[in-house]
Design a protein around this motif. Sequence first.
Motif, short mmCIF file in Angstrom:
data_model
loop_
_atom_site.label_atom_id
_atom_site.label_comp_id
_atom_site.label_asym_id
_atom_site.label_seq_id
_atom_site.Cartn_x
_atom_site.Cartn_y
_atom_site.Cartn_z
N LEU A 1 -14.91 6.52 4.53
CA LEU A 1 -13.65 5.83 4.28
C LEU A 1 -13.18 5.21 5.59
CD1 LEU A 1 -11.83 8.55 2.14
CD2 LEU A 1 -13.18 6.60 1.33
N ASN A 2 -12.96 3.90 5.56
CA ASN A 2 -12.53 3.17 6.76
C ASN A 2 -11.01 3.02 6.73
OD1 ASN A 2 -15.18 2.49 7.95
ND2 ASN A 2 -15.45 1.39 6.03
N PHE A 3 -10.33 3.85 7.51
CA PHE A 3 -8.87 3.82 7.57
C PHE A 3 -8.41 2.84 8.65
CE2 PHE A 3 -9.53 7.91 5.55
CZ PHE A 3 -8.47 8.01 4.65
N SER A 4 -7.60 1.89 8.24
CA SER A 4 -7.03 0.93 9.19
C SER A 4 -5.51 1.09 9.20
CB SER A 4 -7.40 -0.50 8.82
OG SER A 4 -7.00 -0.80 7.49
N GLU A 5 -4.90 0.82 10.35
CA GLU A 5 -3.46 1.03 10.49
C GLU A 5 -2.68 -0.02 9.72
OE1 GLU A 5 -0.11 2.03 13.92
OE2 GLU A 5 -2.11 1.34 14.51
N VAL A 6 -1.59 0.42 9.12
CA VAL A 6 -0.69 -0.46 8.37
C VAL A 6 0.61 -0.58 9.15
CG1 VAL A 6 0.55 -0.80 6.20
CG2 VAL A 6 -1.69 0.31 6.19
N PRO A 7 1.00 -1.77 9.56
CA PRO A 7 2.26 -1.91 10.31
C PRO A 7 3.46 -1.58 9.44
CG PRO A 7 1.38 -4.07 9.71
CD PRO A 7 0.33 -3.07 9.33
N ALA A 8 4.46 -0.97 10.05
CA ALA A 8 5.69 -0.66 9.32
C ALA A 8 6.38 -1.95 8.91
CB ALA A 8 6.62 0.17 10.19
N PRO A 9 6.99 -1.97 7.73
CA PRO A 9 7.65 -3.20 7.29
C PRO A 9 8.88 -3.51 8.13
CG PRO A 9 8.20 -1.38 5.83
CD PRO A 9 7.13 -0.87 6.76
N LYS A 10 9.18 -4.78 8.29
CA LYS A 10 10.39 -5.17 9.00
C LYS A 10 11.60 -4.81 8.14
CE LYS A 10 8.28 -9.01 11.52
NZ LYS A 10 8.30 -10.47 11.80
N VAL B 1 11.19 -0.63 0.16
CA VAL B 1 9.84 -0.11 -0.06
C VAL B 1 9.08 -0.10 1.27
CG1 VAL B 1 7.64 -0.55 -1.19
CG2 VAL B 1 9.77 -0.85 -2.46
N PHE B 2 8.54 1.07 1.63
CA PHE B 2 7.76 1.16 2.86
C PHE B 2 6.35 0.64 2.62
CE2 PHE B 2 5.15 3.12 6.11
CZ PHE B 2 5.93 2.97 7.25
N SER B 3 5.76 1.01 1.48
CA SER B 3 4.46 0.47 1.11
C SER B 3 4.29 0.61 -0.39
CB SER B 3 3.32 1.19 1.83
OG SER B 3 3.13 2.50 1.34
N LYS B 4 3.42 -0.23 -0.97
CA LYS B 4 3.12 -0.16 -2.39
C LYS B 4 1.65 -0.45 -2.59
CE LYS B 4 4.40 -1.86 -6.99
NZ LYS B 4 4.45 -0.49 -7.56
N GLN B 5 0.96 0.46 -3.27
CA GLN B 5 -0.46 0.30 -3.57
C GLN B 5 -0.67 0.60 -5.04
OE1 GLN B 5 -2.63 -0.87 -1.41
NE2 GLN B 5 -1.15 -0.88 0.26
N GLY B 6 -1.02 -0.43 -5.81
CA GLY B 6 -1.18 -0.22 -7.25
C GLY B 6 0.10 0.29 -7.87
N GLY B 7 0.01 1.42 -8.56
CA GLY B 7 1.19 1.99 -9.21
C GLY B 7 1.92 3.00 -8.36
N MET B 8 1.63 3.09 -7.07
CA MET B 8 2.25 4.06 -6.18
C MET B 8 3.13 3.36 -5.15
SD MET B 8 0.41 6.89 -3.69
CE MET B 8 -0.15 5.64 -2.51
N THR B 9 4.39 3.80 -5.05
CA THR B 9 5.34 3.20 -4.11
C THR B 9 5.86 4.28 -3.18
OG1 THR B 9 6.02 1.66 -5.85
CG2 THR B 9 7.42 1.79 -3.90
N GLU B 10 6.03 3.93 -1.92
CA GLU B 10 6.46 4.89 -0.89
C GLU B 10 7.82 4.49 -0.33
OE1 GLU B 10 4.98 6.39 3.57
OE2 GLU B 10 3.73 5.07 2.35
#
Length: 214
Positions: free
Chosen positions: A91-100, A127-136
Motif C-alpha cells: 500500500l502506497n500511502f501519500s500525504e494529504v494536505p489539510a483543507p484550507k 469536511v476534512f476529507s471525503k473518500q467514497g461514502g466515508m466523510t471525516e
Amino acid sequence: MEQFQATMPDGSVMNLDIFSNDNINYSGDYAVSAETGPYAYQDGTFDGTIVGDMVTLNCQNNDGTSFTMTGTANGDLGFQLTRSDVPGTTLNFSEVPAPKVRANTTDVSFNLNATGSNGRCVMSTQVFSKQGGMTEYHGVWQGCNVIFWAYDSGYANIVIYINDYAIDSLTYASYRFSDFSTVSKNASAGYMNVYNPKSKVILKFGAVGAVSPG
C-alpha cells in the motif's frame, strides 16, 4: 496531525491519521472507505515505530481483530506498507494536505459522555476529507482532539485522542453528522487502546459512550 491515504485492493481508500510522533514512536487512527466487502467499515487505532526508514505499526480494529503494517518510510513521499492480513500487496500511502479553512465554516456542539466523563464536544462542519461514502470531520472535547468518521449507510465512529498513549473509540449505528444537534444515542460498541511504552504492547479496555443534544 498528518493524514496519509492509500488505495486498497478493492479500490477503496484507507486513511491513516497520525496524531502524535516523536520521530520514533507514532500513534493515531485509521479508517477504510469501503461499505461492502472484506474491508467494510474497518477502522481502529494504531501505535508503532519508525526507526530509520523501517516502519512497524500495530493496528487494532474496532471489531477486536488486529493486524500489523510493516514497510518503509520515504520522508515527505509517504510510506510503502504491507498489511499482515493482506499479504503480497504494498500500500502506497501519500500525504494529504489539510483543507484550507473556509471563511463561512461553522461549528456544531453536543454533549459527549465517554466512559463516565461528560462534556461538550464542538465539531467543525467543514469536511476534512471525503473518500467514497466515508466523510471525516474534526473537533475538540475536554481539550482532546476528536475525529468523527461518518459513512453514507449510517455507520459512524467517534475517536478521541486522549494523549500519546491512549485513544478512545466509540461506534454508532444509524447515526449521522446532522443528528448531533437533535438525536440522543448510545454507542453500540466502544473501547480504549492504551499503549505500554515499556512492553510495547497495546492494552485494550472496554468503553461506553453516549451523545445528546445540548
